[in-house]
Design a protein around this motif. Structure first.
Motif, mmCIF file in Angstrom:
data_model
loop_
_atom_site.group_PDB
_atom_site.id
_atom_site.type_symbol
_atom_site.label_atom_id
_atom_site.label_comp_id
_atom_site.label_asym_id
_atom_site.label_seq_id
_atom_site.Cartn_x
_atom_site.Cartn_y
_atom_site.Cartn_z
ATOM 1 N N ALA A 208 8.964 6.002 -3.274
ATOM 2 C CA ALA A 208 8.005 6.230 -2.193
ATOM 3 C C ALA A 208 8.766 6.329 -0.882
ATOM 4 O O ALA A 208 9.758 5.632 -0.679
ATOM 5 C CB ALA A 208 6.980 5.100 -2.125
ATOM 6 N N GLY A 209 8.307 7.176 -0.009
ATOM 7 C CA GLY A 209 8.925 7.269 1.303
ATOM 8 C C GLY A 209 8.808 5.950 2.039
ATOM 9 O O GLY A 209 7.714 5.380 2.136
ATOM 10 N N GLY A 210 9.940 5.417 2.512
ATOM 11 C CA GLY A 210 9.910 4.169 3.256
ATOM 12 C C GLY A 210 10.102 2.924 2.427
ATOM 13 O O GLY A 210 9.980 1.815 2.949
ATOM 14 N N ASP B 42 0.845 -1.196 0.000
ATOM 15 C CA ASP B 42 0.000 0.000 0.000
ATOM 16 C C ASP B 42 0.876 1.240 0.000
ATOM 17 O O ASP B 42 1.724 1.411 0.878
ATOM 18 C CB ASP B 42 -0.891 0.037 1.247
ATOM 19 C CG ASP B 42 -2.001 -0.990 1.189
ATOM 20 O OD1 ASP B 42 -2.330 -1.438 0.079
ATOM 21 O OD2 ASP B 42 -2.545 -1.337 2.256
ATOM 22 N N ILE B 43 0.669 2.090 -0.999
ATOM 23 C CA ILE B 43 1.371 3.364 -1.069
ATOM 24 C C ILE B 43 0.333 4.469 -1.151
ATOM 25 O O ILE B 43 -0.574 4.427 -1.986
ATOM 26 C CB ILE B 43 2.324 3.408 -2.276
ATOM 27 C CG1 ILE B 43 3.415 2.330 -2.117
ATOM 28 C CG2 ILE B 43 2.962 4.789 -2.419
ATOM 29 C CD1 ILE B 43 4.373 2.242 -3.281
ATOM 30 N N SER B 44 0.462 5.454 -0.279
ATOM 31 C CA SER B 44 -0.544 6.516 -0.177
ATOM 32 C C SER B 44 -0.434 7.483 -1.349
ATOM 33 O O SER B 44 0.519 7.446 -2.132
ATOM 34 C CB SER B 44 -0.349 7.285 1.124
ATOM 35 O OG SER B 44 0.892 7.965 1.104
ATOM 36 N N GLY B 45 -1.426 8.370 -1.452
ATOM 37 C CA GLY B 45 -1.424 9.365 -2.516
ATOM 38 C C GLY B 45 -0.242 10.306 -2.451
ATOM 39 O O GLY B 45 0.148 10.895 -3.471
ATOM 40 N N ASP B 46 0.335 10.471 -1.260
ATOM 41 C CA ASP B 46 1.508 11.346 -1.129
ATOM 42 C C ASP B 46 2.808 10.546 -1.205
ATOM 43 O O ASP B 46 3.843 10.973 -0.710
ATOM 44 C CB ASP B 46 1.456 12.166 0.157
ATOM 45 C CG ASP B 46 1.369 11.287 1.405
ATOM 46 O OD1 ASP B 46 1.155 10.071 1.257
ATOM 47 O OD2 ASP B 46 1.513 11.835 2.519
ATOM 48 N N HIS B 47 2.730 9.364 -1.824
ATOM 49 C CA HIS B 47 3.906 8.534 -2.117
ATOM 50 C C HIS B 47 4.650 8.112 -0.855
ATOM 51 O O HIS B 47 5.864 8.292 -0.736
ATOM 52 C CB HIS B 47 4.853 9.271 -3.076
ATOM 53 C CG HIS B 47 4.216 9.668 -4.373
ATOM 54 N ND1 HIS B 47 3.864 8.752 -5.347
ATOM 55 C CD2 HIS B 47 3.835 10.882 -4.835
ATOM 56 C CE1 HIS B 47 3.304 9.385 -6.369
ATOM 57 N NE2 HIS B 47 3.268 10.676 -6.083
ATOM 58 N N SER C 67 5.315 1.749 7.810
ATOM 59 C CA SER C 67 5.788 2.881 7.015
ATOM 60 C C SER C 67 7.077 2.566 6.274
ATOM 61 O O SER C 67 7.596 3.411 5.541
ATOM 62 C CB SER C 67 6.023 4.105 7.919
ATOM 63 O OG SER C 67 4.820 4.496 8.551
ATOM 64 N N TYR C 68 7.577 1.321 6.478
ATOM 65 C CA TYR C 68 8.864 0.960 5.883
ATOM 66 C C TYR C 68 8.828 -0.476 5.377
ATOM 67 O O TYR C 68 8.487 -1.399 6.113
ATOM 68 C CB TYR C 68 9.997 1.109 6.902
ATOM 69 C CG TYR C 68 10.132 2.514 7.443
ATOM 70 C CD1 TYR C 68 10.839 3.483 6.731
ATOM 71 C CD2 TYR C 68 9.538 2.871 8.643
ATOM 72 C CE1 TYR C 68 10.951 4.770 7.215
ATOM 73 C CE2 TYR C 68 9.649 4.159 9.135
ATOM 74 C CZ TYR C 68 10.356 5.114 8.417
ATOM 75 O OH TYR C 68 10.455 6.396 8.897
ATOM 76 N N VAL C 69 9.212 -0.638 4.117
ATOM 77 C CA VAL C 69 9.322 -1.962 3.511
ATOM 78 C C VAL C 69 10.689 -2.071 2.843
ATOM 79 O O VAL C 69 11.114 -1.162 2.113
ATOM 80 C CB VAL C 69 8.211 -2.207 2.474
ATOM 81 C CG1 VAL C 69 8.470 -3.495 1.701
ATOM 82 C CG2 VAL C 69 6.851 -2.260 3.148
#
Length: 469
Positions: free
Chosen positions: A425-427, A166-171, A191-193
């Motif tokens: 993406a962040g994380g 899952d990646i949010s709209g704000d990446h 929040s981290y993968v």
């Protein structure tokens, strides 16, 4: 406690990431692997792990440097890959060795010079365990113990396949979904993968897509090596690099009882690094510098040796047995290598050369001041008085699909990059064979385990820095 870091894959990249997060930063982790056991392909690595300018090298008066290692790596990469990643691999290599020695009490006290290296820099431990098995079992032991004693800190989920991120709209990473062995779906908020899911050398489908000329070659890869991580990362927008760069290793061991088997045991490169040679079945003579890069040795076998079965003979002396006894005992137990006299080898393998002439060739190889093929290291592993009655170790070898250099491009912080070269993406991080750019067109022996440790620890440190914020 904070949401855990999800690590996909339990090969050395996943284990290095998890150990660095848990031991150094006390950050909780969940390791997920579709296989039933820990280790991936890393557990089978049989030659060792590279390190430049290490204390072991210094103790043995071997002059090496990260710059020399980088030059060897860039030369092997043939203009492909990412030089900043190669530079990091080289500069951090001694830190990786020190970490394994210091944190896990691994000796890594023996050295070999593998193909494409300027000096001996591939470390393994004196003792009975092959390097991949020793390192993986040691790192996994700590995590298994933590999973028992502190389940909120470490969780290991085997027989489970990640199906989506899952990646949010704000990446930014928000979660992971995986399917267990019973087909039940689960979600983890995170929040981290870190993708540490390995390569795709077992997947005929992916080989057809990226290197169709290799589809019919046997492989050394485990059945789990099907590129799930690459496919998932490509779908969510990762930049894929060098996906057509697939390493064919020259010495897959042929089982005389099942010559057509699609899976082969790997003949460790250390067998050649410590003095083993290759003979052409058509001539009974050497035909290549056995310590050039793997792609060159493979090409020599494929162009010069019999094309009907694409094979050569790997020949070693008693000196190698004394150093790599456990490897050779295993190969002989599996009936992949035989111990015979030169005279018997000529008869049994139908070599078109006399035992006396073969003995003369081995004597020249062992004593000539300059090698006929400009091999950088001549080792007297066949003894001082070579004759028809000298015993050797011999086995048939054939080129095998071994390692996929390409994958999702990362930066020097182990972040996965998008097609514009920015963090996807962040994380989101990657380490090991699922990533691309570290090796270019050809990986040097001993750099796969190193890549896992360097970029796995880097991903962990990058995440820990974010945790502190």
């Amino acid at each position: 406690m904070s949401d855990p870091v999800v690590i996909i894959g339990t090969g050395l990249a996943g284990l290095a990431t998890a150990n660095q997060l848990v031991k150094t930063h006390n950050v909780p982790v969940v390791l997920i692997d579709k296989a039933a056991s820990i280790g991936g392909n890393s557990i089978k690595a049989s030659s060792g792990i590279n390190g430049a300018h290490t204390t072991i090298q210094e103790a043995q008066n071997i002059s090496d440097s990260p710059e020399l290692f980088l030059n060897d790596t860039v030369k092997s990469a043939k203009g492909k890959g990412s030089e900043p990643l190669m530079d990091k691999l080289s500069k951090d290599s001694h830190l990786a060795i020190e970490w394994l020695q210091g944190e896990f009490d691994l000796k890594l006290d023996l050295l070999a010079q593998l193909g494409g290296h300027s000096v001996p820099r591939t470390h393994r431990s004196s003792g009975k365990l092959p390097p991949g098995f020793e390192i993986v079992s040691t790192l996994s032991k700590f995590l298994k113990e933590k999973a028992e004693s502190q389940p909120d800190l470490v969780k290991i989920q085997l027989d489970s396949k990640v199906v989506s991120i899952d990646i949010s709209g704000d990446h930014a990473v928000r979660g992971v979904q995986y399917e267990d062995k019973d087909g039940k779906m689960h979600s983890i908020d995170t929040s981290y993968v870190v993708f540490c899911s390995g390569g795709f050398g077992f997947s005929k489908e992916m080989l057809k897509r990226f290197a169709p000329e290799l589809v019919n070659l046997p492989t050394t890869n485990g059945a789990q090596t099907t590129g799930d991580g690459q496919n998932m990362l490509e779908r969510i927008g990762a930049q894929m690099i060098d996906m057509d760069q697939i390493q064919v290793h020259p010495t897959g061991l042929v089982d005389p009882a099942d010559r057509a088997a699609g899976w082969k045991f790997l003949g460790a490169e250390a067998l050649r690094g410590l003095g083993g040679i290759l003979l052409n079945p058509s001539t009974g003579k050497r035909f290549v510098n056995e310590l050039t890069t793997r792609d060159v040795v493979t090409a020599a076998i494929q162009s010069q040796c019999p094309k009907d079965d694409n094979r050569a003979y790997l020949v070693m002396g008693q000196g190698i047995y004394e150093v790599l006894k456990n490897n050779l005992d295993f190969y002989m137990f599996k009936k992949l290598i035989k111990k015979v006299t030169l005279e018997d080898a000529v008869k049994e393998y139908k070599l078109p050369i006399s035992a006396a002439d073969l003995a003369a060739d081995l004597t020249a190889y062992s004593t000539d001041a300059k090698d006929a093929f400009e091999r950088p290291l001549v080792t007297k592993n066949f003894g001082d008085d070579i004759s028809a009655s000298t015993e050797i170790f011999i086995g048939e070898v054939t080129p095998v699909v071994h390692f996929t250099m390409g994958g999702a491009k990362i930066n020097t912080d182990s972040q996965v990059l998008n097609t514009e070269g920015k963090p996807l993406a962040g994380g989101l991080y990657a380490a090991g064979e699922v990533s691309g750019g570290v090796h270019g067109a050809n990986r040097l022996g001993g750099s796969s385990l190193l890549e896992c440790v360097v970029f796995g620890r880097t991903a962990a440190n990058s995440i820990a820095a974010e945790f502190k914020k």
